[in-house]
Design a protein around this motif. Structure first.
Motif, PDB file in Angstrom:
ATOM      1  N   ALA A  89       0.106 -17.953   0.805  1.00 35.00           N
ATOM      2  CA  ALA A  89       0.461 -16.797   0.055  1.00 35.00           C
ATOM      3  C   ALA A  89      -0.190 -15.617   0.877  1.00 35.00           C
ATOM      4  O   ALA A  89      -1.207 -16.004   1.609  1.00 35.00           O
ATOM      5  CB  ALA A  89       0.245 -16.715  -1.415  1.00 35.00           C
ATOM      6  N   ILE A  90       0.425 -14.640   0.976  1.00 37.37           N
ATOM      7  CA  ILE A  90      -0.304 -13.547   1.528  1.00 37.37           C
ATOM      8  C   ILE A  90       0.024 -12.186   0.640  1.00 37.37           C
ATOM      9  O   ILE A  90       0.978 -12.074  -0.203  1.00 37.37           O
ATOM     10  CB  ILE A  90       0.545 -12.786   2.721  1.00 37.37           C
ATOM     11  N   PHE A  91      -1.094 -11.416   0.440  1.00 34.38           N
ATOM     12  CA  PHE A  91      -1.062 -10.322  -0.402  1.00 34.38           C
ATOM     13  C   PHE A  91      -1.556  -9.141   0.541  1.00 34.38           C
ATOM     14  O   PHE A  91      -2.510  -8.924   1.128  1.00 34.38           O
ATOM     15  CB  PHE A  91      -2.139 -10.275  -1.614  1.00 34.38           C
ATOM     16  N   ASN A  92      -0.557  -8.197   0.796  1.00 37.31           N
ATOM     17  CA  ASN A  92      -0.772  -7.196   1.416  1.00 37.31           C
ATOM     18  C   ASN A  92      -1.100  -5.746   1.059  1.00 37.31           C
ATOM     19  O   ASN A  92      -0.187  -5.426   0.100  1.00 37.31           O
ATOM     20  CB  ASN A  92       0.549  -7.005   2.429  1.00 37.31           C
ATOM     21  N   PHE A  93      -1.873  -5.060   1.674  1.00 39.04           N
ATOM     22  CA  PHE A  93      -2.055  -3.618   1.061  1.00 39.04           C
ATOM     23  C   PHE A  93      -1.781  -2.471   2.328  1.00 39.04           C
ATOM     24  O   PHE A  93      -2.263  -3.143   3.519  1.00 39.04           O
ATOM     25  CB  PHE A  93      -3.558  -3.460   0.667  1.00 39.04           C
ATOM     26  N   GLY A  94      -1.297  -1.566   2.039  1.00 40.13           N
ATOM     27  CA  GLY A  94      -1.076  -0.602   3.187  1.00 40.13           C
ATOM     28  C   GLY A  94      -0.361   0.492   3.056  1.00 40.13           C
ATOM     29  O   GLY A  94       0.054   0.908   1.731  1.00 40.13           O
ATOM     30  N   ASP A  95       0.165   0.922   4.190  1.00 36.20           N
ATOM     31  CA  ASP A  95       1.138   2.252   4.261  1.00 36.20           C
ATOM     32  C   ASP A  95       2.644   1.907   4.904  1.00 36.20           C
ATOM     33  O   ASP A  95       2.939   0.517   4.780  1.00 36.20           O
ATOM     34  CB  ASP A  95       0.610   3.438   5.031  1.00 36.20           C
ATOM     35  N   SER A  96       3.320   2.512   5.335  1.00 36.83           N
ATOM     36  CA  SER A  96       4.570   2.529   6.005  1.00 36.83           C
ATOM     37  C   SER A  96       4.629   1.376   6.967  1.00 36.83           C
ATOM     38  O   SER A  96       5.549   0.759   7.437  1.00 36.83           O
ATOM     39  CB  SER A  96       5.413   3.916   6.531  1.00 36.83           C
ATOM     40  N   ASN A  97       3.560   1.119   7.829  1.00 39.59           N
ATOM     41  CA  ASN A  97       3.290   0.010   8.761  1.00 39.59           C
ATOM     42  C   ASN A  97       3.427  -1.325   8.208  1.00 39.59           C
ATOM     43  O   ASN A  97       3.783  -2.083   8.933  1.00 39.59           O
ATOM     44  CB  ASN A  97       1.962   0.342   9.492  1.00 39.59           C
ATOM     45  N   SER A  98       3.477  -1.303   6.905  1.00 43.32           N
ATOM     46  CA  SER A  98       3.433  -2.666   6.327  1.00 43.32           C
ATOM     47  C   SER A  98       4.402  -2.663   5.144  1.00 43.32           C
ATOM     48  O   SER A  98       4.386  -3.752   4.319  1.00 43.32           O
ATOM     49  CB  SER A  98       2.228  -3.503   6.196  1.00 43.32           C
ATOM     50  N   ASP A  99       4.866  -1.370   4.645  1.00 48.13           N
ATOM     51  CA  ASP A  99       5.552  -1.443   3.532  1.00 48.13           C
ATOM     52  C   ASP A  99       7.048  -2.220   3.729  1.00 48.13           C
ATOM     53  O   ASP A  99       8.010  -1.798   4.462  1.00 48.13           O
ATOM     54  CB  ASP A  99       5.944  -0.066   3.164  1.00 48.13           C
ATOM     55  N   THR A 100       7.314  -3.261   2.751  1.00 50.38           N
ATOM     56  CA  THR A 100       8.526  -4.042   3.113  1.00 50.38           C
ATOM     57  C   THR A 100       9.459  -3.704   1.873  1.00 50.38           C
ATOM     58  O   THR A 100      10.432  -4.387   1.261  1.00 50.38           O
ATOM     59  CB  THR A 100       8.400  -5.626   3.076  1.00 50.38           C
ATOM     60  N   GLY A 101       9.392  -2.451   1.054  1.00 52.42           N
ATOM     61  CA  GLY A 101      10.243  -2.154   0.363  1.00 52.42           C
ATOM     62  C   GLY A 101       9.513  -1.259  -0.965  1.00 52.42           C
ATOM     63  O   GLY A 101      10.269  -0.905  -2.013  1.00 52.42           O
ATOM     64  N   GLY A 102       8.424  -0.922  -1.020  1.00 58.25           N
ATOM     65  CA  GLY A 102       7.594  -0.404  -2.163  1.00 58.25           C
ATOM     66  C   GLY A 102       8.168   1.180  -2.418  1.00 58.25           C
ATOM     67  O   GLY A 102       8.600   1.476  -3.480  1.00 58.25           O
ATOM     68  N   LEU A 103       8.039   1.760  -1.334  1.00 57.09           N
ATOM     69  CA  LEU A 103       8.373   3.347  -1.648  1.00 57.09           C
ATOM     70  C   LEU A 103       9.916   3.458  -1.819  1.00 57.09           C
ATOM     71  O   LEU A 103      10.333   4.245  -2.604  1.00 57.09           O
ATOM     72  CB  LEU A 103       7.927   4.099  -0.276  1.00 57.09           C
ATOM     73  N   GLY A 140      14.117  -3.062  12.094  1.00 57.68           N
ATOM     74  CA  GLY A 140      14.070  -4.345  11.750  1.00 57.68           C
ATOM     75  C   GLY A 140      12.973  -4.709  10.940  1.00 57.68           C
ATOM     76  O   GLY A 140      12.216  -4.099  10.132  1.00 57.68           O
ATOM     77  N   ARG A 141      12.264  -5.720  11.413  1.00 58.66           N
ATOM     78  CA  ARG A 141      11.047  -6.692  10.883  1.00 58.66           C
ATOM     79  C   ARG A 141       9.897  -5.367  11.227  1.00 58.66           C
ATOM     80  O   ARG A 141       9.513  -5.065  12.416  1.00 58.66           O
ATOM     81  CB  ARG A 141      10.861  -7.860  11.459  1.00 58.66           C
ATOM     82  N   LEU A 142       8.772  -5.475  10.536  1.00 62.57           N
ATOM     83  CA  LEU A 142       7.553  -5.169  10.885  1.00 62.57           C
ATOM     84  C   LEU A 142       6.525  -6.180  11.153  1.00 62.57           C
ATOM     85  O   LEU A 142       6.842  -7.486  11.135  1.00 62.57           O
ATOM     86  CB  LEU A 142       6.975  -4.439   9.446  1.00 62.57           C
ATOM     87  N   VAL A 143       5.301  -5.904  11.734  1.00 60.03           N
ATOM     88  CA  VAL A 143       4.127  -6.805  11.804  1.00 60.03           C
ATOM     89  C   VAL A 143       3.927  -7.911  10.776  1.00 60.03           C
ATOM     90  O   VAL A 143       3.588  -8.967  11.062  1.00 60.03           O
ATOM     91  CB  VAL A 143       3.134  -6.063  12.444  1.00 60.03           C
ATOM     92  N   ILE A 144       3.927  -7.129   9.564  1.00 57.31           N
ATOM     93  CA  ILE A 144       3.579  -8.077   8.350  1.00 57.31           C
ATOM     94  C   ILE A 144       4.815  -9.093   8.221  1.00 57.31           C
ATOM     95  O   ILE A 144       4.418 -10.327   7.952  1.00 57.31           O
ATOM     96  CB  ILE A 144       3.667  -7.330   7.083  1.00 57.31           C
ATOM     97  N   ASP A 145       6.122  -9.004   8.577  1.00 60.60           N
ATOM     98  CA  ASP A 145       7.214  -9.810   8.581  1.00 60.60           C
ATOM     99  C   ASP A 145       6.823 -11.063   9.600  1.00 60.60           C
ATOM    100  O   ASP A 145       7.004 -12.088   9.313  1.00 60.60           O
ATOM    101  CB  ASP A 145       8.520  -9.003   8.693  1.00 60.60           C
TER     102      ASP A 145
END
Length: 384
Positions: free
Chosen positions: A33-47, A73-78
């Motif tokens: 699993a991955i648990f990610n914390f961050g801003d728009s550089n890694s936001d996959t739909g929170g905002l 498209g995809r972000l680095v976290i993707d």
């Protein structure tokens, strides 16, 4: 080839050599699993889940429709998830069709480490700062324990041992720097509050560690002075622009933040003896991409692909996806460029999928990491 360029190549070669040597005999980690914390550089739909979907043409390249990401498209976290053989992370705040069996994403666009004394409508900063994300994670962890035993939730939530075995990724801090400038602070005033920002960052890491998290992957912040919205909004003078067209003062502040972040990581390693903490120099990767764009097959690195007008194709009042009513008909006035795959910047603030993939390909082998361990080895603690 100048001396500095030669030295950069030599140092990079040494780093790759060290990475190869130190990983000999180590087993690849099994991150379930991955648990990610961050801003728009890694936001996959929170905002998007909380305040409304990022509009078209966001998502057009890979998802073919808006997908909660401020990119085509995809972000680095993707790419990190894909690199570990895991599905893309669902945003914690998104209740529609989410599956958290392989982790969760607590990042939201506009997030800061320190809570901002403002609303999202006033400044654009998300109220879901890192301390809130930490509370959300704690609640998610606690409730997963009981809910995962109930019917359908067994397939939608992580197993309990996944919380210890997971990779915890952090990519946040960029907005803490710019928030001071938006309040007309001087560079010295911005630098003065960075230690407090990083103290709060350290608390978030310790919170996860206290709940069993052991593997941490921490990105530093990128070259802010090369972002179109910085160059447009803060009216950088000619004397403040380097030979690549980037704002020297903003890049220097980003580097100052990164130096202090690395010091924070060193202290955390001492305080958290069982943690494996990887510090990733994303700044150097992104700076290389922007300053060497043409050599790398990219073009116009300081000009937004999706935007409307101005020197940098960026307008803070007409951002990517903005529409206007003309003769009673609504038309898109801030559309994407013809070929995002050769562009670095997507919307003035964020990167294109192509740029994100290039960044990931540089960081995955550990050559920009401290310790120089590849992504798949990030559960191993090395002596410093």
């Amino acid at each position: 080839m100048d001396y500095l360029h030669c030295m950069s190549i030599i140092i990079l070669s040494l780093l790759i050599s060290v990475a190869t040597t130190t990983t000999t005999g180590l087993k690849a980690c099994n991150f379930p699993a991955i648990f990610n914390f961050g801003d728009s550089n890694s936001d996959t739909g929170g905002l998007s889940a909380a305040f409304g979907q990022a509009p078209p043409p966001n998502g057009e390249t890979f998802f073919h429709s808006p997908a909660g990401r401020f990119s085509d498209g995809r972000l680095v976290i993707d790419f990190i998830a894909e690199g570990l053989g895991l599905p893309h992370l669902s945003a914690f705040l998104d209740s529609m069709g989410s599956n958290f069996s392989h982790g969760a994403n607590f990042a939201t666009a506009g997030s800061t480490i320190r809570p901002q004394n403002t609303t999202i409508s006033q400044s654009g900063y998300s109220p879901i700062s890192l301390d809130v994300q930490s509370v959300q994670y704690s609640d998610f962890h606690r409730r997963s324990s009981s809910l995962s035993k109930q019917g359908v939730f067994a397939d939608l939530l992580p197993k309990q041992d996944h919380f210890t075995q997971a990779l915890y990724t952090f990519d946040i801090g960029q907005n803490d720097i710019t928030s001071g400038y938006k309040l007309n602070m001087t560079t010295d005033q911005v630098k003065a509050y960075i230690p407090d920002v990083l103290r709060q960052f350290s608390n978030a890491i310790k919170n996860v560690y206290g709940q069993g998290g052991r593997s941490f992957w921490i990105h530093n912040t990128g070259p802010l002075g090369c972002l179109p919205y910085i160059l447009d909004r803060f009216l950088v003078t000619a004397a403040q622009v380097d030979k690549y067209g980037c704002s020297t003062p903003f890049n220097q502040v980003a580097q100052f933040f990164n130096t202090k972040l690395k010091e924070t990581v060193i202290h955390l390693r001492k305080d958290l003896p069982s943690a494996a903490i990887t510090y990733v120099d994303v700044y150097s990767i992104k700076h290389t991409l922007i300053t060497q764009a043409k050599k790398l097959g990219f073009e116009k690195p300081l000009i937004a692909c999706c935007g409307h007008g101005g020197k940098y194709n960026y307008n803070g009042h007409r951002k990517c996806g903005s529409k206007m009513t003309v003769n009673g008909k609504e038309i898109l006035i801030a559309n994407s460029c013809k070929n995002p795959s050769v562009r670095v910047n997507w919307d003035g603030v964020h990167y294109t999928e192509a740029a994100n993939e290039w960044v990931f390909n540089q960081l995955v082998n550990g050559s920009f990491s401290d310790p120089p361990l590849p992504l798949r080895m990030a559960c191993h603690r090395m002596d410093h």
